[in-house]
Design a protein around this motif. Structure first.
Motif, PDB file in Angstrom:
ATOM      1  N   UNK A 231     -19.225 -11.547  -4.591  1.00  0.00           N
ATOM      2  CA  UNK A 231     -20.394 -10.529  -3.277  1.00  0.00           C
ATOM      3  C   UNK A 231     -21.200 -11.944  -2.908  1.00  0.00           C
ATOM      4  N   UNK A 232     -21.777 -12.810  -3.376  1.00  0.00           N
ATOM      5  CA  UNK A 232     -22.815 -13.275  -3.352  1.00  0.00           C
ATOM      6  C   UNK A 232     -22.508 -14.471  -2.815  1.00  0.00           C
ATOM      7  N   UNK A 233     -20.785 -15.474  -3.124  1.00  0.00           N
ATOM      8  CA  UNK A 233     -20.614 -16.502  -2.409  1.00  0.00           C
ATOM      9  C   UNK A 233     -20.377 -15.964  -1.140  1.00  0.00           C
ATOM     10  N   UNK A 234     -19.684 -15.070  -0.708  1.00  0.00           N
ATOM     11  CA  UNK A 234     -19.660 -14.445   0.152  1.00  0.00           C
ATOM     12  C   UNK A 234     -20.398 -14.458   1.540  1.00  0.00           C
ATOM     13  N   UNK A 236     -23.466 -15.359   1.193  1.00  0.00           N
ATOM     14  CA  UNK A 236     -23.860 -17.393   1.046  1.00  0.00           C
ATOM     15  C   UNK A 236     -22.956 -17.647   2.268  1.00  0.00           C
ATOM     16  N   UNK A 237     -21.810 -18.244   2.301  1.00  0.00           N
ATOM     17  CA  UNK A 237     -21.214 -18.408   3.232  1.00  0.00           C
ATOM     18  C   UNK A 237     -20.870 -17.889   4.613  1.00  0.00           C
ATOM     19  N   UNK A 238     -21.121 -16.669   4.264  1.00  0.00           N
ATOM     20  CA  UNK A 238     -20.854 -16.241   5.820  1.00  0.00           C
ATOM     21  C   UNK A 238     -22.829 -16.740   6.483  1.00  0.00           C
ATOM     22  N   UNK A 239     -23.857 -16.205   5.856  1.00  0.00           N
ATOM     23  CA  UNK A 239     -24.940 -17.428   6.201  1.00  0.00           C
ATOM     24  C   UNK A 239     -25.285 -18.642   6.703  1.00  0.00           C
ATOM     25  N   UNK A 240     -24.627 -19.312   5.819  1.00  0.00           N
ATOM     26  CA  UNK A 240     -24.619 -21.022   6.231  1.00  0.00           C
ATOM     27  C   UNK A 240     -23.389 -21.309   7.172  1.00  0.00           C
ATOM     28  N   UNK A 241     -22.476 -20.509   7.205  1.00  0.00           N
ATOM     29  CA  UNK A 241     -21.558 -20.961   8.717  1.00  0.00           C
ATOM     30  C   UNK A 241     -22.316 -20.540   9.758  1.00  0.00           C
ATOM     31  N   UNK A 242     -22.987 -19.537   9.416  1.00  0.00           N
ATOM     32  CA  UNK A 242     -23.418 -18.843  11.327  1.00  0.00           C
ATOM     33  C   UNK A 242     -24.222 -20.554  11.429  1.00  0.00           C
ATOM     34  N   UNK A 243     -24.950 -20.437  10.310  1.00  0.00           N
ATOM     35  CA  UNK A 243     -26.088 -21.601  11.128  1.00  0.00           C
ATOM     36  C   UNK A 243     -26.563 -22.890  11.590  1.00  0.00           C
ATOM     37  N   UNK A 244     -24.572 -23.245  11.013  1.00  0.00           N
ATOM     38  CA  UNK A 244     -24.371 -24.383  11.295  1.00  0.00           C
ATOM     39  C   UNK A 244     -23.480 -24.304  12.284  1.00  0.00           C
ATOM     40  N   UNK A 245     -22.742 -22.560  13.012  1.00  0.00           N
ATOM     41  CA  UNK A 245     -22.353 -22.963  14.286  1.00  0.00           C
ATOM     42  C   UNK A 245     -23.363 -23.400  15.265  1.00  0.00           C
TER      43      UNK A 245
END
Length: 312
Positions: A231-234, A236-245
């Motif tokens: 759940x933590x991975x999911x 973190x990935x969601x937040x980071x991918x949003x920022x990178x987009x």
């Protein structure tokens, strides 16, 4: 090719599209994007203000991003729309300087704010126990004020130079806003020194922040890969991918536009790229941060329920 005559020191903004059926369609499309950007960014600001669950450093920075985007697109589109509707493409010498000043200030402030947001996520994921110390409300305010101050200083230097050089050619700027490099193509002096300062400014306020963001997210992804919690991975990935987009949409066309030498640039390409960072990005940011963010969607549901209960 249109010919423009002038009897004053006003500039002429050639614009993004011609007065035709296709131009009218594009104009309506741009106006719809503008309205969506206004609604989306205002909604994000009020949602973060109203919902106490979003009173955290990350969302405080996000509310400032929405505030910048709101002003950013409002600096460009209303004048462009007015010129198209009334057929008067002129903009006063001082008006051009003011538009250029706000555009450059907001552009650099947003670039530095995105860097601050990347640092926030870096500390939150890589050093969670130190987060309350490293990222406090005071630190966020200082980062925001620093972004505005650096943007203003950079903008003052570029705008002052543009307003104090002699223009001796046609005053028709082949752009849809007062972009200083586009203005300087009309100058009757050699501007190689200024072009060098553009390179330096782009490196300092766009390339270096982008490198910092890339390094931050590289470290974040390394830390996420070592997490045991799925759940933590999911999350973190969601937040980071949003920022990178968001970062990609903003930095890529900006850097490509301003790092190219003059002989490789074309007005048509510059205008097309400028649409991304002046019009599309302010509209996409609230959509990306809301639709891809579970906490924002939950906050929207809570606020909607609260408003409905008040009405009933």
């Amino acid at each position: 090719m249109e010919t423009y005559n002038w009897t004053s020191n006003d500039f002429i903004l050639i614009g993004l599209f011609s007065p035709s059926i296709v131009g009218l369609f594009l104009f309506i499309f741009i106006v719809l994007i503008f309205l969506m950007a206004l609604f989306g960014n205002l909604s994000m600001i009020f949602l973060i203000f109203l919902d106490t669950h979003l009173h955290t450093p990350m969302y405080f920075l996000l509310s400032q991003l929405s505030f910048i985007d709101l002003n950013y697109i409002s600096t460009i589109v209303p004048k462009m729309a007015s010129n198209f509707l009334f057929g008067n493409k002129s903009i006063s010498f001082i008006g051009c300087g003011i538009q250029s000043f706000f555009f450059l200030t907001l552009a650099v402030a947003e670039a530095l704010l995105l860097t601050s947001m990347a640092y926030d996520r870096y500390v939150a994921i890589c050093f969670p126990l130190h987060y309350p110390i490293r990222i406090s409300r005071r630190v966020c305010v200082l980062m925001i004020i620093g972004s505005w101050i650096m943007g203003s200083i950079n903008s003052c230097a570029h705008t002052a130079y543009a307003l104090h050089i002699p223009y001796c050619r046609s005053r028709a700027i082949n752009h849809f806003f007062c972009d200083v490099p586009a203005m300087l193509t009309l100058a009757c002096i050699d501007t190689w020194v200024y072009e060098y300062t553009v390179f330096v400014s782009t490196t300092l306020f766009l390339v270096l922040p982008f490198i910092v963001i890339a390094c931050s997210y590289g470290r974040v992804l390394f830390t996420v890969c070592r997490m045991n919690s799925a759940e933590g991975k999911k999350k973190a990935y969601s937040t980071c991918s949003t920022h990178l987009t968001v970062v990609t949409f903003y930095y890529a066309p900006f850097v490509y536009t301003y790092l190219r030498p003059r002989f490789l640039r074309s007005p048509t390409e510059d205008k097309a790229l400028a649409v991304f960072y002046t019009i599309l990005t302010p509209m996409l940011n609230p959509l990306i941060y809301s639709l891809r963010n579970k906490e924002v969607m939950e906050a929207l549901r809570r606020v909607a329920q609260r408003l409905c209960s008040v009405k009933m």
